[in-house]
Design a protein around this motif. Sequence first.
Motif, short mmCIF file in Angstrom:
data_model
loop_
_atom_site.label_atom_id
_atom_site.label_comp_id
_atom_site.label_asym_id
_atom_site.label_seq_id
_atom_site.Cartn_x
_atom_site.Cartn_y
_atom_site.Cartn_z
N PRO A 224 4.76 4.73 5.23
CA PRO A 224 3.46 4.26 5.11
C PRO A 224 2.39 4.94 6.12
O PRO A 224 1.28 5.00 5.65
CB PRO A 224 3.35 2.73 5.28
CG PRO A 224 5.09 2.55 4.94
CD PRO A 224 5.68 3.63 5.49
N LYS A 225 2.57 5.12 7.39
CA LYS A 225 1.77 5.54 8.27
C LYS A 225 1.14 7.03 8.01
O LYS A 225 0.21 7.59 8.29
CB LYS A 225 2.45 5.77 9.63
CG LYS A 225 2.97 4.31 9.94
CD LYS A 225 3.52 4.48 11.69
CE LYS A 225 3.93 3.21 12.18
NZ LYS A 225 4.66 3.41 13.45
N ASP A 226 2.11 7.76 7.10
CA ASP A 226 1.69 9.09 6.46
C ASP A 226 0.87 9.12 5.31
O ASP A 226 0.34 10.16 4.85
CB ASP A 226 2.77 10.02 6.21
CG ASP A 226 3.78 10.21 7.30
OD1 ASP A 226 3.25 10.26 8.50
OD2 ASP A 226 4.72 10.62 7.20
N LEU A 227 0.55 7.84 4.65
CA LEU A 227 -0.48 7.75 3.68
C LEU A 227 -1.95 7.29 4.11
O LEU A 227 -2.32 6.44 4.71
CB LEU A 227 0.17 6.77 2.65
CG LEU A 227 1.57 7.12 2.03
CD1 LEU A 227 1.83 6.06 1.29
CD2 LEU A 227 1.45 8.37 1.19
N LYS A 228 -2.96 8.01 3.46
CA LYS A 228 -4.47 7.65 3.63
C LYS A 228 -4.71 7.36 2.11
O LYS A 228 -4.48 7.94 1.02
CB LYS A 228 -5.10 8.91 3.99
CG LYS A 228 -6.83 8.42 3.89
CD LYS A 228 -7.52 9.57 4.29
CE LYS A 228 -9.21 9.35 4.49
NZ LYS A 228 -9.91 10.68 4.57
N ILE A 229 -4.92 6.27 2.13
CA ILE A 229 -5.38 5.51 0.57
C ILE A 229 -6.80 5.08 0.68
O ILE A 229 -7.21 4.40 1.46
CB ILE A 229 -4.62 4.44 0.21
CG1 ILE A 229 -3.08 4.81 0.41
CG2 ILE A 229 -5.04 3.67 -1.08
CD1 ILE A 229 -2.18 3.54 0.07
N ASP A 230 -7.45 5.69 -0.35
CA ASP A 230 -9.05 5.57 -0.74
C ASP A 230 -9.05 4.69 -2.08
O ASP A 230 -8.40 5.01 -3.05
CB ASP A 230 -9.74 6.81 -0.67
CG ASP A 230 -9.74 7.31 0.59
OD1 ASP A 230 -9.96 6.69 1.53
OD2 ASP A 230 -9.35 8.55 0.38
N ILE A 231 -9.89 3.70 -2.10
CA ILE A 231 -10.14 2.82 -3.29
C ILE A 231 -11.54 3.08 -3.91
O ILE A 231 -12.46 3.29 -2.95
CB ILE A 231 -9.92 1.44 -2.97
CG1 ILE A 231 -8.71 1.17 -2.35
CG2 ILE A 231 -10.06 0.77 -4.44
CD1 ILE A 231 -7.53 1.41 -3.32
N PHE A 232 -11.77 3.38 -5.24
CA PHE A 232 -13.13 3.56 -5.77
C PHE A 232 -13.26 3.24 -6.99
O PHE A 232 -12.14 2.81 -7.77
CB PHE A 232 -13.31 5.16 -5.58
CG PHE A 232 -12.37 5.92 -6.28
CD1 PHE A 232 -12.56 6.50 -7.59
CD2 PHE A 232 -11.22 6.61 -5.63
CE1 PHE A 232 -11.58 7.47 -8.31
CE2 PHE A 232 -10.20 7.32 -6.49
CZ PHE A 232 -10.40 7.77 -7.48
N MET A 233 -14.37 3.53 -7.80
CA MET A 233 -14.63 2.84 -9.09
C MET A 233 -13.87 4.10 -10.31
O MET A 233 -14.15 5.31 -10.02
CB MET A 233 -15.99 2.56 -9.37
CG MET A 233 -16.48 1.16 -9.01
SD MET A 233 -18.02 0.96 -9.50
CE MET A 233 -18.45 -0.66 -8.71
#
Length: 362
Positions: A224-233
Amino acid sequence: MAAEQFPAAQTALEEYQSIEQQMASPEVVTNPDKMRKLGRRHAELGAIVSAYQSYTAVRDDLEAAREMAGEDSEFADEAKRLEAELPAAEEKLRNALIPRDPDDARDVIMEIKAGTGGEEAALFAGDLLRMYLRYAEKRGWAVTVQSENTTELGGVKDVQIAIRAKGTPAPEDGVWASLKYEGGVHRVQRIPVTESQGRIQTSAAGVIVFPEADDDNDEIEIDPKDLKIDIFMSSGPGGQSVNTTYSAVRMTHVPTGIVVSMQDEKSQIQNRAAALRVLKSRLLAMKHEQEAAEAADLRHSQVRSLDRSERIRTYNFPENRIVDHRTNYKAYNLDQVLDGDLQAVIDSDIQADEAERLARQS
């Protein structure tokens, strides 16, 4: 005698029987993931076991007929008939024992992206999408659109779909077994709808296909530390928002730089799960390609399907002609192919791949 001549077939038979016992156990019956994995391997071994059993039946009957030939002339005739059948049965078994692509029975993730050619390329990408949707329908496969970015004229800038077989197909009937050959650059020659002077133009769309990883695939572990997660519309044609909640997900795997965006599910949680599954599938394909390269025994059909820079096919509308540049397949039924009658084109790739595997085996 058959076990001594074909030890690999005997080993396959023993594994096949062991898998059948495991599939009947309560532990597996109540575990869909284990049942799916065992079922896939069971189907993979099925062709070998069937060919082996056919070969041993002909061989044993021949030996019995030879023993009885001295007492009854009818058995002598039977022996001659079986002698004629034995080479074909043996050849079928030898062919079945040639290693297949282990991913053949898997489902696939397919991406289609408009290339050079502007709006015309996007319209062509849309044509390819409809071709694959219709082909999947003819094969009885289910298709899920995971993400799609369209244009105002109805073209497709990029789309990602999951194509899945029903049940546990035999490897030769798996989705990956057929669609792994579709990866590469698809070129179109036609008069664009945006062309006012009737000139033929050339544009292209890129297709990439990779086998879909299982949810519990233990080959791929993601920290999980290797993941960058962005949230958008979520957005639709032209970039307008299609809902008022931040449910779309962009997942970046930092070590490899792979980016997966997902917005077509109903919730952020569902989009996260779908994005993670696609990311695992991409990493699995990358892992297999690296292993094949390191072993200096490339599974050419898979590597070819992952190379988006290679032009594989031309669709010429004025001549109603389709050409596969890898096999020199040519036909003048482009309208039917775009309506999903793609099997003959794919068969040319399958036959070329099988011929290559036979050559390497011999």
